[in-house]
Each structure stands twice: as structure tokens, then as C-alpha cells.
Enzyme design. Structure first.
Site, PDB file in Angstrom:
ATOM      1  N   CYS A 130      18.659  40.299  17.810  1.00  0.00           N
ATOM      2  CA  CYS A 130      19.556  39.714  18.801  1.00  0.00           C
ATOM      3  C   CYS A 130      19.727  38.217  18.562  1.00  0.00           C
ATOM      4  CB  CYS A 130      18.996  39.979  20.207  1.00  0.00           C
ATOM      5  SG  CYS A 130      19.996  39.238  21.504  1.00  0.00           S
ATOM      6  N   CYS A 133      19.896  36.106  21.811  1.00  0.00           N
ATOM      7  CA  CYS A 133      18.609  35.956  22.508  1.00  0.00           C
ATOM      8  C   CYS A 133      17.698  34.985  21.757  1.00  0.00           C
ATOM      9  CB  CYS A 133      17.865  37.286  22.609  1.00  0.00           C
ATOM     10  SG  CYS A 133      18.891  38.703  22.912  1.00  0.00           S
ATOM     11  N   ASP A 134      17.645  35.094  20.437  1.00  0.00           N
ATOM     12  CA  ASP A 134      16.614  34.386  19.665  1.00  0.00           C
ATOM     13  C   ASP A 134      17.134  33.247  18.797  1.00  0.00           C
ATOM     14  OD1 ASP A 134      14.845  36.231  20.709  1.00  0.00           O
ATOM     15  OD2 ASP A 134      15.054  37.606  19.022  1.00  0.00           O
TER      16      ASP A 134
END
Ligand code: NAP
Length: 301
Positions: A130, A133-134
Site C-alpha cells: 500500500c 499507507c506506507d
């Protein structure tokens, strides 16, 4: 007794909840993760009607709020199995059992893994599924995205705004990604496209420091030093809850555009259904169709 139990709170499931509630049905939306589904991990959505540009999270959040404003019930529980009982269904989750007259399966799909050595060990230590997200953890660093679809190229474009350099590693010369995205990627200075390469080995002590790629044509190996590898090689349909209940085809729950499965009273919506076009707009469309089919089914009971 729930009228319509919707399993999965992605775009398809949340849309089904909206349509079910507007038809006056008792609708419960079950989700074992956060609501929103795959779209939550999409940095920018530019092809959902009505929004020129919106983050996946904001779009998911607004669909969720719309469903909640209509008094759909949201239950945080992972549904593991669904069985028939007295003309209806029993849904078994981690935290309880629920009875419903009809069921809409909208469980979507999960990220496919590369399936190579050390992949699981390095998740969170260089391997991610992701980018939204990261990505922030890799600010100023060299990263790579594996895959040749829309997700991979969108992720690379997003990461290019954060990272010093982003490689796109794809196993073929041809890309599935839309030409508009490819053109943007080619024009982005800090994106380098590596084809046709397969990710062969992951290297690094405790965290990822490099990957070894293998040329799919001549077998030559190439090592690149990267701190993050974002794997975006498609999805695997999430059908566990429906095992033994409905027919599947190629891993997906078999149904046509009417979203009707092989089991009367069970409908399927979104990416988990056999279909050609897996897009947000078609997930929303399935949600509406499945909910209205469930409403008709209840009215005929
Ligand atoms: P996808 O379109 O299925 O692409 C997956 C990519 O990963 C393909 O290029 C495939 O290579 C590669 N791949 C598959 N298995 C692999 C493996 N084991 N090792 C290495 N590479 C592998 O998946 P996606 O990009 O996640 O997109 C899924 C669906 O969502 C698509 O319909 C897409 O259009 C849609 N989507 C739309 C948007 C948007 O419209 N904004 C954004 C994201 C996704 P091959 O090409 O060689 O098979």
C-alpha cells in the site's frame, strides 16, 4: 432477523447498504477491517463520476457516511462462513452469529503477493502492498513498484512525489495501465521503468536494501539498491465466507450483471464477482443492482 446482510464494506457493499435502506429494509453491513475496501489505499481517484479528483479515503468515507446517515447498521466482525437456515441464512463471524433473510457478498479482493523467499519476513521492513499507507516512511529514499497495471503506475506516480527515485518493475514490455498514466510516468524524471524483469530475490539484513531482478527474455540478473518495494500485482478474490454456498469460476463468485448467484437469496457485488470491468463505478453499480435484487427477493417471500 436482518433483511439484507451485506458482507464487506467496500464501494459495492456500502452502495448496497444505501439502496437497501432507501427501500426500507433492515440492512447490516459486516466488515472485519476498516470500511472503504481497496479504494482507501488509492491516493487519487479521477474516474468516479462527480469528482474530478478525490482521495480514495475521502470518497470511501463519504459513501460510508451516506450509508450511516440512512441508518444502515455497521458491525465490525469478520464473517467466516454463511450457511442456509429455515429459508434464510446464518452468518458466523469472529464475534457472533447473525441471521438474515438475504445476503449480499461484497468481499472484494486482497493484494496478491509475489510469492518469493523472504517476502513475508520483510513486510513492514521494506515490503509494502500500500503506497498511500506506507509511502511517507520512504521520503527521500529509493523505492520500486512491482506490477504493470493501473495500481502499480498510480502508486509509482504517488511515490515519485515523495521518494528520490522510483523504479517500476514489470515482467512484460506491455503494460495493462491506461496510456494516460503511462505517459505521466514516462514524463516523470525520477521514475525509471525496468522491463521485462521479474523480481527474483530480496536482499538485506533485517530490512530490505536491494532486490535482484531477472530479465524475462535473456535470464540476465540485475541488482538494484532500494529501501522499499511496493508490490502492486493485482488481487485475489476474497471468497472464504461464501465457500460451499455459491458456485465460483476462476476463483470469483459466478454471477452475471444481475448479481444473482447460484444460491437463491444470495447476491454478489463488486470485484469478487465474475466480470470484465473491475472499477469503482462498476462496484457501485453492482451494489445497487444486488440490493434491489435482494429487496425483490424479500418482497416475494
Ligand atoms: P491488474 O490490472 O490485474 O494488473 C496486475 C499487474 O501485475 C499486471 O501488470 C500483471 O502482469 C502483474 N502481475 C500479476 N501477477 C504477477 C506476478 N506474480 N509477478 C509479477 N507481476 C505480476 O491489477 P491492478 O493494477 O491492481 O488493477 C486491478 C483493477 O483495478 C484493474 O481493472 C484496474 O484497471 C483497476 N484500477 C483502476 C484504477 C483507476 O481507474 N483509477 C486504479 C487502480 C486499479 P501482466 O500484465 O503481465 O499480467
Amino acid at each position: 432477523m436482518i433483511d439484507i446482510a451485506v458482507v464487506g464494506a467496500g464501494t459495492a457493499g456500502m452502495t448496497a447498504a444505501i439502496y437497501g435502506r432507501r427501500a426500507g429494509m433492515e440492512v447490516t453491513l459486516f466488515e472485519g477491517n476498516t470500511y472503504g475496501g481497496q479504494i482507501v489505499a488509492t491516493p487519487e481517484v479521477e474516474n468516479f463520476p462527480g469528482f474530478e479528483k478525490i482521495s480514495g479515503f475521502d470518497l470511501a468515507d463519504s459513501i460510508f457516511r451516506q450509508a450511516m446517515a440512512l441508518d444502515a447498521k455497521f458491525v465490525f466482525d469478520q464473517i467466516n462462513s454463511i450457511s442456509k437456515k429455515d429459508g434464510g441464512f446464518v452468518l458466523s463471524g469472529d464475534f457472533g452469529e447473525y441471521e438474515a433473510k438475504t445476503v449480499i457478498i461484497a468481499t472484494g479482493a486482497t493484494n496478491r503477493h509475489l510469492g518469493i523467499d523472504r517476502e513475508e519476513e520483510l513486510v513492514g521492513r521494506g515490503i509494502s502492498y500500500c503506497a498511500t499507507c506506507d509511502g511517507a516512511f520512504y521520503k527521500g529514499k529509493v523505492t520500486a513498484v512491482a506490477g504493470g497495471g493501473n495500481t502499480a503506475v498510480e502508486d509509482a506516480l504517488y511515490l515519485a512525489g515523495l521518494c528520490s527515485k522510483v523504479y517500476i518493475i514489470h515482467r512484460r514490455e506491455g503494460f495493462r495501465a491506461e496510456e494516460a498514466l503511462m505517459a505521466k510516468a514516462r514524463q516523470t524524471e525520477n521514475i525509471e521503468i525496468l522491463t521485462p524483469f521479474v523480481t527474483e530475490r530480496l536482499e538485506g539484513e533485517g530490512k530490505l536494501t536491494s532486490v535482484v531482478l531477472k530479465n524475462a527474455l535473456d535470464g540476465q540478473e540485475k541488482k538494484i539498491d532500494i529501501e522499499g518495494l511496493f508490490v502492486a500485482i493485482g488481487q485475489v478474490p476474497e471468497t472464504k465466507a461464501a465457500e460451499g454456498l455459491v458456485e465460483t469460476e476462476g476463483g470469483y463468485i459466478k454471477a452475471g450483471e444481475d448479481c444473482v448467484t447460484s444460491c437463491p437469496g444470495v447476491f454478489v457485488a463488486g470485484d469478487v464477482r465474475t466480470k470484465h470491468v473491475r472499477q469503482l463505478a462498476t462496484a457501485a453499480s453492482d451494489g445497487a443492482i444486488a440490493a434491489l435484487a435482494a429487496v425483490s427477493c424479500i418482497k416475494m417471500q
